[in-house]
Write a protein that holds these residues in place. Structure first.
Motif, PDB file in Angstrom:
ATOM      1  N   ARG A 281      -9.538  20.858   2.457  1.00  0.00           N
ATOM      2  CA  ARG A 281      -9.750  20.834   3.666  1.00  0.00           C
ATOM      3  C   ARG A 281      -8.557  20.719   4.818  1.00  0.00           C
ATOM      4  N   ILE A 282      -8.452  21.636   5.579  1.00  0.00           N
ATOM      5  CA  ILE A 282      -7.043  21.890   6.568  1.00  0.00           C
ATOM      6  C   ILE A 282      -7.542  20.903   7.702  1.00  0.00           C
ATOM      7  N   THR A 283      -6.807  19.885   8.178  1.00  0.00           N
ATOM      8  CA  THR A 283      -6.742  19.276   9.372  1.00  0.00           C
ATOM      9  C   THR A 283      -5.666  19.763  10.126  1.00  0.00           C
ATOM     10  N   MET A 284      -6.044  20.293  11.414  1.00  0.00           N
ATOM     11  CA  MET A 284      -5.027  20.624  12.271  1.00  0.00           C
ATOM     12  C   MET A 284      -4.406  19.874  13.167  1.00  0.00           C
ATOM     13  N   ARG A 285      -3.312  20.005  13.810  1.00  0.00           N
ATOM     14  CA  ARG A 285      -2.653  19.055  14.865  1.00  0.00           C
ATOM     15  C   ARG A 285      -3.600  18.513  15.697  1.00  0.00           C
ATOM     16  N   ASP A 286      -4.469  19.130  16.237  1.00  0.00           N
ATOM     17  CA  ASP A 286      -5.542  18.611  16.974  1.00  0.00           C
ATOM     18  C   ASP A 286      -6.577  17.693  16.506  1.00  0.00           C
ATOM     19  N   GLY A 287      -6.762  17.736  15.199  1.00  0.00           N
ATOM     20  CA  GLY A 287      -7.770  16.840  14.826  1.00  0.00           C
ATOM     21  C   GLY A 287      -8.621  17.429  14.265  1.00  0.00           C
ATOM     22  N   SER A 288      -9.157  18.885  14.675  1.00  0.00           N
ATOM     23  CA  SER A 288     -10.216  19.773  14.266  1.00  0.00           C
ATOM     24  C   SER A 288      -9.994  20.255  12.547  1.00  0.00           C
ATOM     25  N   GLN A 289     -11.060  20.455  11.972  1.00  0.00           N
ATOM     26  CA  GLN A 289     -10.849  20.640  10.604  1.00  0.00           C
ATOM     27  C   GLN A 289     -11.452  22.169  10.286  1.00  0.00           C
ATOM     28  N   VAL A 290     -10.517  22.818   9.146  1.00  0.00           N
ATOM     29  CA  VAL A 290     -10.840  24.104   8.748  1.00  0.00           C
ATOM     30  C   VAL A 290     -10.981  24.089   7.439  1.00  0.00           C
ATOM     31  N   PRO A 291     -12.037  25.046   6.791  1.00  0.00           N
ATOM     32  CA  PRO A 291     -12.157  25.034   5.311  1.00  0.00           C
ATOM     33  C   PRO A 291     -11.093  25.827   4.727  1.00  0.00           C
ATOM     34  N   CYS A 292     -10.572  25.679   3.619  1.00  0.00           N
ATOM     35  CA  CYS A 292      -9.631  26.483   2.754  1.00  0.00           C
ATOM     36  C   CYS A 292     -10.294  26.563   1.277  1.00  0.00           C
ATOM     37  N   SER A 293     -10.340  27.945   1.009  1.00  0.00           N
ATOM     38  CA  SER A 293     -10.887  28.039  -0.219  1.00  0.00           C
ATOM     39  C   SER A 293     -10.017  28.158  -1.427  1.00  0.00           C
ATOM     40  N   ARG A 294     -10.352  27.831  -2.515  1.00  0.00           N
ATOM     41  CA  ARG A 294      -9.450  27.734  -3.763  1.00  0.00           C
ATOM     42  C   ARG A 294      -8.560  29.321  -3.854  1.00  0.00           C
ATOM     43  N   ARG A 295      -9.161  30.117  -3.608  1.00  0.00           N
ATOM     44  CA  ARG A 295      -8.594  31.538  -3.646  1.00  0.00           C
ATOM     45  C   ARG A 295      -7.361  31.725  -2.820  1.00  0.00           C
ATOM     46  N   TYR A 296      -7.275  30.869  -1.745  1.00  0.00           N
ATOM     47  CA  TYR A 296      -6.104  30.825  -0.779  1.00  0.00           C
ATOM     48  C   TYR A 296      -5.153  29.690  -1.035  1.00  0.00           C
ATOM     49  N   ARG A 297      -5.522  28.635  -1.537  1.00  0.00           N
ATOM     50  CA  ARG A 297      -4.920  27.525  -1.301  1.00  0.00           C
ATOM     51  C   ARG A 297      -3.563  27.510  -2.016  1.00  0.00           C
ATOM     52  N   ALA A 298      -3.250  28.139  -3.182  1.00  0.00           N
ATOM     53  CA  ALA A 298      -1.923  28.134  -3.848  1.00  0.00           C
ATOM     54  C   ALA A 298      -0.951  28.888  -2.841  1.00  0.00           C
ATOM     55  N   ALA A 299      -1.461  30.134  -2.331  1.00  0.00           N
ATOM     56  CA  ALA A 299      -0.526  30.937  -1.381  1.00  0.00           C
ATOM     57  C   ALA A 299      -0.495  30.072  -0.330  1.00  0.00           C
ATOM     58  N   LEU A 300      -1.251  29.252   0.240  1.00  0.00           N
ATOM     59  CA  LEU A 300      -0.944  28.499   1.686  1.00  0.00           C
ATOM     60  C   LEU A 300      -0.100  27.478   1.315  1.00  0.00           C
ATOM     61  N   ARG A 301      -0.157  26.709   0.211  1.00  0.00           N
ATOM     62  CA  ARG A 301       0.945  25.647  -0.394  1.00  0.00           C
ATOM     63  C   ARG A 301       2.358  26.620  -0.474  1.00  0.00           C
ATOM     64  N   ARG A 302       2.453  27.770  -0.995  1.00  0.00           N
ATOM     65  CA  ARG A 302       3.889  28.250  -1.041  1.00  0.00           C
ATOM     66  C   ARG A 302       4.260  28.519   0.338  1.00  0.00           C
ATOM     67  N   GLU A 303       3.208  29.069   1.305  1.00  0.00           N
ATOM     68  CA  GLU A 303       3.815  29.444   2.631  1.00  0.00           C
ATOM     69  C   GLU A 303       4.421  28.121   3.366  1.00  0.00           C
ATOM     70  N   ARG A 304       3.523  27.037   3.203  1.00  0.00           N
ATOM     71  CA  ARG A 304       4.027  25.936   3.861  1.00  0.00           C
ATOM     72  C   ARG A 304       5.277  25.185   3.550  1.00  0.00           C
ATOM     73  N   ARG A 305       5.573  25.493   2.098  1.00  0.00           N
ATOM     74  CA  ARG A 305       7.090  25.075   1.609  1.00  0.00           C
ATOM     75  C   ARG A 305       7.960  26.054   2.076  1.00  0.00           C
ATOM     76  N   ALA A 306       7.712  27.162   2.198  1.00  0.00           N
ATOM     77  CA  ALA A 306       8.817  28.066   2.569  1.00  0.00           C
ATOM     78  C   ALA A 306       9.075  27.709   4.201  1.00  0.00           C
ATOM     79  N   GLY A 307       8.007  27.455   4.777  1.00  0.00           N
ATOM     80  CA  GLY A 307       8.229  27.196   6.213  1.00  0.00           C
ATOM     81  C   GLY A 307       9.046  25.904   6.457  1.00  0.00           C
TER      82      GLY A 307
END
Length: 307
Positions: A281-307
């Motif tokens: 579950r992704i919580t945006m900076r404004d407090g709203s929430q967006v779902p994240c499926s397991r298919r994209y979760r690992a890639a999102l973690r890598r991109e967050r670390r790279a950022g």
């Protein structure tokens, strides 16, 4: 960039290329759900009342041996069943919206859906009538099911068509109130690039007015039928596109696909909460929430670390 877009870009400096003040859409949005529910309830209530009155007049005119309560049961059972089916129709029109692209497939699916609608409508109203008749010691029979199903379908198909057209017209009006977005096109005098350019701004048309939204201000994108909603400062602006098409145009260093129906702006992500299912579950900076499926979760973690 086409002429309209060029004029809009030239006429709106960065300081004023902002979201318009609170308007009709913002005032209507809190009332949208109760208004929509009230509309359908009132519509079918009026139909039931008018149909009951007409039937009673005909019964007395022709001297038929039918009690006055019977037409009330007929009409209310029909309208109550149709009202119960409205949420399914609303869902189906989102899944299969009216559009010129692939209109043959769309028409075929809606014709099939109208048959299903009619069958469910007839079965539901007959069940209600039989229950009411039984409660007063009477028996209700539809008669020949074959010919009556055809008869009812001829009526239901028209009702189905009217409701679909009303729903689509209402959604078109909402998009006009809400504001429709489009990607600013490249200049007409330049050759079209081999790869689609990344949009720096989106042009939003709202009730005859135009304003610009910077791409980096888009917090997330959500698929919605044949549109993609752009979320900007708490507002959604529908863009006629597919998720795959718009994803190919966005900066992969800034935007990431996190779900079949969602793309997020990494700069707007607050935190990512893992779930037991393997999704997140992704919580945006404004407090709203967006779902994240397991298919994209690992890639999102890598991109967050790279950022």
């Amino acid at each position: 960039m086409n002429a309209d877009a060029s004029a809009a870009l030239a006429a709106v400096p960065p300081a004023t290329a902002a979201e318009p003040e609170r308007g009709a859409w913002d005032r209507y949005r809190p009332w949208r759900r109760p208004v929509e529910i009230a509309f359908w309830v009132v519509l079918f209530a009026i139909n039931a009342a008018a149909g009951t009155l007409t039937s009673i007049i005909d019964i007395h005119r022709y001297g038929l041996d039918i009690p006055d309560w019977a037409p009330l049961v007929w009409e209310t059972s029909s309208c109550a069943t149709a009202l119960a089916l409205v949420p399914a129709l609303v869902w189906f029109t989102r899944a299969v919206p009216l559009q010129l692209d692939g209109w043959r497939r769309t028409l075929a699916l809606h014709l099939l859906a109208s048959v299903v609608w009619s069958v469910l409508h007839v079965v539901g109203m007959v069940a209600i009538r039989q229950a009411v008749y039984a409660s007063v010691g009477e028996r209700y029979e539809l008669g020949g099911w074959g010919i009556n199903l055809v008869y009812e379908y001829l009526k239901d198909a028209r009702s189905y068509g009217y409701m679909v057209l009303w729903i689509e017209g209402y959604r078109l009006l909402l998009r006009r109130l809400q504001g429709e977005a489009s990607v600013l096109a490249p200049p007409d005098d330049l050759p079209e690039p081999a790869q689609p350019e990344r949009p720096e701004r989106f042009l939003v048309r709202k009730l005859g007015k135009e304003f610009l939204v910077a791409a980096n201000e888009v917090e997330w994108l959500q698929a919605s039928s044949n549109y993609v909603n752009l979320r900007v400062r708490g507002r959604d602006y529908p863009l006629r596109s597919t998720m795959a098409a718009i994803e190919g145009q966005l900066d992969p260093g800034r935007f990431a696909r996190v779900h079949r129906s969602y793309i997020v702006n990494l700069d707007c992500v607050g935190e990512i909460e893992p779930l037991e299912s393997g999704d997140a579950r992704i919580t945006m900076r404004d407090g709203s929430q967006v779902p994240c499926s397991r298919r994209y979760r690992a890639a999102l973690r890598r991109e967050r670390r790279a950022g």
